[in-house]
Design a protein around this motif. Structure first.
Motif, PDB file in Angstrom:
ATOM      1  N   MET A   1       2.452   2.204  20.577  1.00 45.75           N
ATOM      2  CA  MET A   1       1.810   2.970  19.562  1.00 45.75           C
ATOM      3  C   MET A   1       2.047   4.560  19.787  1.00 45.75           C
ATOM      4  O   MET A   1       1.808   5.033  20.830  1.00 45.75           O
ATOM      5  N   ASN A   2       2.463   5.303  18.818  1.00 46.23           N
ATOM      6  CA  ASN A   2       2.790   6.536  19.124  1.00 46.23           C
ATOM      7  C   ASN A   2       2.236   7.545  17.886  1.00 46.23           C
ATOM      8  O   ASN A   2       1.634   6.951  17.001  1.00 46.23           O
ATOM      9  N   LEU A   3       2.278   8.777  18.058  1.00 44.76           N
ATOM     10  CA  LEU A   3       1.613   9.774  17.143  1.00 44.76           C
ATOM     11  C   LEU A   3       1.965   9.481  15.706  1.00 44.76           C
ATOM     12  O   LEU A   3       1.382   9.782  14.876  1.00 44.76           O
ATOM     13  N   SER A   4       3.433   9.223  15.350  1.00 41.10           N
ATOM     14  CA  SER A   4       3.866   9.058  14.155  1.00 41.10           C
ATOM     15  C   SER A   4       3.162   7.880  13.317  1.00 41.10           C
ATOM     16  O   SER A   4       3.403   7.768  12.055  1.00 41.10           O
ATOM     17  N   ASP A   5       2.650   6.869  14.228  1.00 45.35           N
ATOM     18  CA  ASP A   5       2.076   5.770  13.394  1.00 45.35           C
ATOM     19  C   ASP A   5       0.969   6.064  12.647  1.00 45.35           C
ATOM     20  O   ASP A   5       0.838   5.443  11.346  1.00 45.35           O
ATOM     21  N   HIS A   6      -0.118   6.767  13.265  1.00 45.16           N
ATOM     22  CA  HIS A   6      -1.404   7.081  12.432  1.00 45.16           C
ATOM     23  C   HIS A   6      -1.667   8.424  12.769  1.00 45.16           C
ATOM     24  O   HIS A   6      -2.762   8.715  13.209  1.00 45.16           O
ATOM     25  N   PRO A   7      -1.080   9.439  12.114  1.00 38.23           N
ATOM     26  CA  PRO A   7      -1.528  10.582  12.612  1.00 38.23           C
ATOM     27  C   PRO A   7      -2.564  11.174  11.783  1.00 38.23           C
ATOM     28  O   PRO A   7      -3.303  12.122  12.279  1.00 38.23           O
ATOM     29  N   PHE A   8      -2.995  10.672  10.678  1.00 39.92           N
ATOM     30  CA  PHE A   8      -3.952  11.219   9.826  1.00 39.92           C
ATOM     31  C   PHE A   8      -5.388  11.174  10.474  1.00 39.92           C
ATOM     32  O   PHE A   8      -6.237  12.121   9.924  1.00 39.92           O
ATOM     33  N   PHE A   9      -5.971  10.438  11.061  1.00 37.58           N
ATOM     34  CA  PHE A   9      -7.105  10.217  11.495  1.00 37.58           C
ATOM     35  C   PHE A   9      -7.740  11.597  12.381  1.00 37.58           C
ATOM     36  O   PHE A   9      -8.955  11.629  12.656  1.00 37.58           O
ATOM     37  N   PRO A  12      -9.879  15.175  10.646  1.00 40.96           N
ATOM     38  CA  PRO A  12     -11.287  15.646  10.815  1.00 40.96           C
ATOM     39  C   PRO A  12     -11.663  16.519  11.889  1.00 40.96           C
ATOM     40  O   PRO A  12     -12.271  17.504  11.908  1.00 40.96           O
ATOM     41  N   PHE A  13     -11.312  15.789  12.988  1.00 43.35           N
ATOM     42  CA  PHE A  13     -11.462  16.807  14.400  1.00 43.35           C
ATOM     43  C   PHE A  13     -10.747  18.100  14.269  1.00 43.35           C
ATOM     44  O   PHE A  13     -11.355  19.118  14.577  1.00 43.35           O
ATOM     45  N   VAL A  14      -9.571  17.947  13.847  1.00 48.94           N
ATOM     46  CA  VAL A  14      -8.646  19.497  13.910  1.00 48.94           C
ATOM     47  C   VAL A  14      -9.492  20.398  12.899  1.00 48.94           C
ATOM     48  O   VAL A  14      -9.530  21.539  13.361  1.00 48.94           O
ATOM     49  N   ALA A  15      -9.758  19.817  12.009  1.00 46.58           N
ATOM     50  CA  ALA A  15     -10.276  20.838  10.820  1.00 46.58           C
ATOM     51  C   ALA A  15     -11.588  21.567  11.307  1.00 46.58           C
ATOM     52  O   ALA A  15     -11.807  22.623  11.031  1.00 46.58           O
ATOM     53  N   GLY A  16     -12.258  20.582  11.560  1.00 43.32           N
ATOM     54  CA  GLY A  16     -13.756  21.076  12.446  1.00 43.32           C
ATOM     55  C   GLY A  16     -13.491  21.922  13.391  1.00 43.32           C
ATOM     56  O   GLY A  16     -14.315  23.086  13.568  1.00 43.32           O
ATOM     57  N   TYR A 117      -6.025   6.365  22.433  1.00 44.91           N
ATOM     58  CA  TYR A 117      -5.353   5.584  21.245  1.00 44.91           C
ATOM     59  C   TYR A 117      -3.883   5.892  21.196  1.00 44.91           C
ATOM     60  O   TYR A 117      -3.006   5.042  21.184  1.00 44.91           O
ATOM     61  N   PHE A 118      -3.351   7.003  21.828  1.00 47.32           N
ATOM     62  CA  PHE A 118      -1.869   7.450  21.652  1.00 47.32           C
ATOM     63  C   PHE A 118      -1.207   6.509  23.006  1.00 47.32           C
ATOM     64  O   PHE A 118      -0.384   6.388  23.050  1.00 47.32           O
ATOM     65  N   TYR A 119      -1.956   6.538  23.828  1.00 44.95           N
ATOM     66  CA  TYR A 119      -1.592   5.862  25.166  1.00 44.95           C
ATOM     67  C   TYR A 119      -2.434   4.478  25.475  1.00 44.95           C
ATOM     68  O   TYR A 119      -3.173   4.653  26.569  1.00 44.95           O
ATOM     69  N   ALA A 217     -11.064  -7.213  16.850  1.00 48.96           N
ATOM     70  CA  ALA A 217     -10.698  -5.993  17.424  1.00 48.96           C
ATOM     71  C   ALA A 217      -9.805  -5.143  17.028  1.00 48.96           C
ATOM     72  O   ALA A 217      -9.670  -4.042  16.773  1.00 48.96           O
ATOM     73  N   GLU A 218      -8.648  -5.826  16.926  1.00 48.77           N
ATOM     74  CA  GLU A 218      -7.607  -5.064  16.316  1.00 48.77           C
ATOM     75  C   GLU A 218      -7.686  -4.467  14.967  1.00 48.77           C
ATOM     76  O   GLU A 218      -7.072  -3.415  14.590  1.00 48.77           O
ATOM     77  N   GLN A 219      -8.255  -4.879  14.056  1.00 51.04           N
ATOM     78  CA  GLN A 219      -8.696  -4.624  12.630  1.00 51.04           C
ATOM     79  C   GLN A 219      -9.639  -3.455  12.600  1.00 51.04           C
ATOM     80  O   GLN A 219      -9.586  -2.513  11.989  1.00 51.04           O
ATOM     81  N   LEU A 220     -10.568  -3.493  13.615  1.00 54.42           N
ATOM     82  CA  LEU A 220     -11.619  -2.524  13.749  1.00 54.42           C
ATOM     83  C   LEU A 220     -11.038  -1.365  14.619  1.00 54.42           C
ATOM     84  O   LEU A 220     -11.984  -0.247  14.551  1.00 54.42           O
ATOM     85  N   LEU A 221      -9.901  -1.273  15.121  1.00 58.23           N
ATOM     86  CA  LEU A 221      -9.560  -0.264  16.159  1.00 58.23           C
ATOM     87  C   LEU A 221      -9.412   1.134  15.441  1.00 58.23           C
ATOM     88  O   LEU A 221     -10.067   2.092  15.920  1.00 58.23           O
ATOM     89  N   LEU A 222      -8.651   0.933  14.451  1.00 61.68           N
ATOM     90  CA  LEU A 222      -8.246   2.480  13.731  1.00 61.68           C
ATOM     91  C   LEU A 222      -9.315   2.794  13.062  1.00 61.68           C
ATOM     92  O   LEU A 222      -9.995   3.912  13.040  1.00 61.68           O
ATOM     93  N   PRO A 223     -10.356   2.008  12.185  1.00 53.57           N
ATOM     94  CA  PRO A 223     -11.593   2.652  11.563  1.00 53.57           C
ATOM     95  C   PRO A 223     -12.580   3.257  12.583  1.00 53.57           C
ATOM     96  O   PRO A 223     -13.323   4.174  12.405  1.00 53.57           O
ATOM     97  N   ALA A 224     -12.495   2.674  14.013  1.00 55.95           N
ATOM     98  CA  ALA A 224     -13.442   3.212  14.778  1.00 55.95           C
ATOM     99  C   ALA A 224     -12.784   4.533  15.461  1.00 55.95           C
ATOM    100  O   ALA A 224     -13.874   5.552  15.548  1.00 55.95           O
ATOM    101  N   TRP A 225     -11.548   5.078  15.543  1.00 57.47           N
ATOM    102  CA  TRP A 225     -11.124   6.014  15.917  1.00 57.47           C
ATOM    103  C   TRP A 225     -11.276   7.058  14.559  1.00 57.47           C
ATOM    104  O   TRP A 225     -11.597   8.359  14.903  1.00 57.47           O
ATOM    105  N   TRP A 226     -11.224   6.522  13.329  1.00 57.68           N
ATOM    106  CA  TRP A 226     -11.502   7.279  12.401  1.00 57.68           C
ATOM    107  C   TRP A 226     -12.951   7.980  12.397  1.00 57.68           C
ATOM    108  O   TRP A 226     -13.242   9.307  12.047  1.00 57.68           O
ATOM    109  N   ALA A 227     -13.681   7.133  12.683  1.00 54.15           N
ATOM    110  CA  ALA A 227     -15.558   7.308  12.604  1.00 54.15           C
ATOM    111  C   ALA A 227     -15.658   8.422  13.768  1.00 54.15           C
ATOM    112  O   ALA A 227     -16.358   9.394  13.535  1.00 54.15           O
TER     113      ALA A 227
END
Length: 614
Positions: A1-9, A12-16, A117-119, A217-227
């Motif tokens: 899994m690398n940065l280009s897979d899910h870069p948008f989450f 929120p951190f970067v904007a804040g 997440y990235f590694y 766990a696999e389905q909840l992983l990305l929503p957890a990082w978004w949260a």
């Protein structure tokens, strides 16, 4: 899994973080522009000096380790330290781990935050990898332990030794909600990642395996990082408008303090730094006698500074204060609350009484140049036994003196100043200064701590000013036979203005130990209780004053002394109100009682008719 897979989450951190990096420097520069040119010159001269090194040391000690809070309450200190220092270490260690793993010192700022997440398959192939995984899990546990204590404090403040918890307003609640979510969500996101990839530290891997066995766990992983990212970004955006503005502003305040900037008589940019450095920890409310004794719970320093910051300050909040200094002494940020209250009272007193004019004939007689000039002050005239005791002692010691206000009370100007009437106070100061200078005295002696403080801080006198407790301590050392020790058991009350206000603690005790047996009390020195008689409080009721006075008196008589000694005429008058089983005397009266008996001349008959005096 690398940065280009899910870069948008990460956005929120970067904007804040971007908002915070723009907003804070802009508002700090705005406040600095409000400071005087003289203060800005001080900053320029000190910024590259050893003062900055000392400031950084204090920033580490107070902003991260919270040494002052530890001194007040170790459990509370641990709570604050685990959140502040723990988060700081997570950032530093996380950045170090990222740099070593990617071999890139210039990776994007969000990478250490979302490193797992990235590694996700980062498996410790050597001791270095195992060390970082273990250390990061330990630090996460460290922060979570502090967060648990913070939640207990919010709902059960007595669990952490706090009598009361601070009432928060909406911006605080929003920021607090985001803060409470950040680290549990980090644990959840890292645990789910460890559970999916079967890699991680001892804490997140074990919890991740447990979660993976119960949840998808696999389905909840990305929503957890978004949260987690949303919680971080939301906290950063809410921070400048909440109590958590203190996180960065306190460090700036410490730098300014070490560079020589101070609270002034009128509000300026330094005041803004002080107001926004208040963390609303509630320590001031727990030491305020208005709250603990009189059930006045709206005017403590925490609420005064909060309401001043949000432009909602009401007269009762500004004026219902004893000016005893207990809050400033206990404040872990070292905010000079009393000085800021004076600023606001001066600004709000939009009325000006005519200047007070006193005739020059008030000066008694023509004092001998170089003699001591005694200034009794208003409260000593209301407790005349103190003035008479001082007169008796000075006469017995053959000290040449005159009394400036023998004919009647002359105010030092402090009450007018505390009420906000700065112009009238300055008029009084000018006229009293002229009278003192005309006396050509070598020393100004005062028996009122309020007068002592204002003479030292507001008057520009060419002669020293001494409180009678200090002067008589020196006199007793120079004339050791002047006083005797009665062996009476006594307790001593540190008055607010002499103790916390002027830092005089030891001299009265050394003097009293010469004439009696001094026993300790529960509240002494910096922690001494106010008598409740303060003229600075413009809103308290007589009944509420009595509650404060009675509590302070009870702790002074708890060791069952023969009498209580104070060094302030206001305190003596306040404590002596009503029927008291154990008397209260001023230190001058205690000394008067301890004077060695005068040797009266004896007539001896010589021969049949002559007599001589021996």
């Amino acid at each position: 899994m690398n940065l280009s897979d899910h870069p948008f989450f990460v956005w929120p951190f970067v904007a804040g973080m971007a908002f915070l990096c723009i907003y804070l420097p802009a508002v700090y520069l705005k406040w600095l522009r409000k400071t005087s040119i003289r203060d800005r010159k001080k900053i320029s001269a000190a910024i590259f000096s050893a003062k900055t090194i000392r400031a950084i040391r204090e920033i580490f000690s107070e902003c991260l380790l919270h040494r002052r809070i530890f001194r007040f309450n170790p459990t509370l200190g641990y709570m604050h330290m685990s959140l502040a220092f723990g988060w700081f270490l997570l950032i530093v260690v996380g950045k170090t781990e990222t740099m070593l793993y990617t071999r890139d010192g210039f990776n994007p700022p969000y990478l250490p935050v979302f490193f797992k997440y990235f590694y996700p398959d980062h498996i410790p192939a050597n001791f270095k990898g195992l060390f970082f995984l273990t250390l990061m899990d330990l630090l996460l546990l460290f922060v979570l332990s502090g967060l648990t204590l913070a939640i207990f404090k919010r709902f059960k403040s007595k669990f952490l030794g706090m009598k009361k918890t601070t009432r928060h307003i909406l911006p605080d609640r929003i920021a607090l909600t985001f803060l409470w979510l950040i680290f549990p969500l980090r644990w959840l996101a890292e645990s789910l990642t460890s559970g999916v990839y079967n890699a991680g530290g001892f804490f997140t891997l074990s919890s991740g395996r447990a979660l993976a066995s119960l949840l998808p766990a696999e389905q909840l992983l990305l929503p957890a990082w978004w949260a987690y990212s949303i919680a971080l970004g939301g906290f950063f955006v809410a921070l400048p408008f909440s109590r958590y503005m203190h996180i960065f502003t306190e460090a700036a305040l410490i730098l300014l303090k070490h560079w020589g900037v101070k609270t002034t008589k009128r509000e300026n940019g330094y005041t803004d730094f002080e107001i926004h450095s208040c963390s609303r920890c509630g320590i001031c409310a727990n030491v305020c006698q208005l709250s603990t004794d009189a059930e006045i719970n709206h005017s403590q320093a925490v609420y005064f500074l909060r309401d001043l910051r949000y432009n909602r300050l009401q007269p009762d909040t500004a004026e219902n204060c004893l000016f005893c200094g207990r809050c400033s002494a206990a404040c872990p940020v070292d905010i000079q609350v009393d000085d800021i209250r004076l600023q606001q009272r001066t600004a709000r007193a939009n009325r000006c009484a005519p200047a007070i004019r006193r005739p020059a004939s008030q000066l008694p007689g023509t004092p001998e140049p170089g003699s001591i000039l005694y200034f009794a002050g208003c409260m000593t005239h209301l407790t005349p036994s103190i003035k008479e005791a001082i007169r008796t002692i000075l006469n017995r010691a053959d000290v040449k003196f005159s009394i400036l206000d023998e004919a009647g009370g002359i105010c030092c100007g402090r009450p007018a100043m505390q009420a906000g009437f700065r112009q009238q106070a300055e008029s009084i100061i000018q006229q009293t200064t002229e009278m003192i200078l005309r006396s050509e005295a070598s020393l100004l002696l005062v028996s009122c701590p309020i007068c002592y403080k204002v003479f030292n801080e507001e008057y520009q006198l060419p002669i020293p000013v001494k409180h009678h407790s200090v002067f008589f301590k020196e006199l007793a050392a120079a004339k050791p036979g002047l006083f005797k020790n009665s062996r009476k058991r006594i307790t001593f009350h540190d008055s607010c203005e002499l103790g916390r206000g002027s830092g005089i603690y030891e001299e009265p005790r050394e003097l009293l130990c010469r004439v009696a047996h001094l026993v300790p009390t529960a509240h002494e020195r910096e922690d001494a209780l106010c008598c409740g008689g303060s003229l600075a409080n413009l809103a308290i009721s007589p009944a509420q004053r009595d509650l404060i006075t009675d509590t302070a008196y009870e702790q002074l008589i708890a060791p069952a002394p023969d009498y209580v000694v104070t060094s302030c005429p206001m305190c003596k008058k306040t404590f002596s109100k009503g029927k008291r089983d154990i008397p209260v005397v001023d230190i001058a009266e205690a000394l008067q009682m301890a004077l060695t008996p005068e040797e009266k001349p004896v007539r001896v008959k010589v021969g049949k008719r002559a007599e001589v005096l021996v």
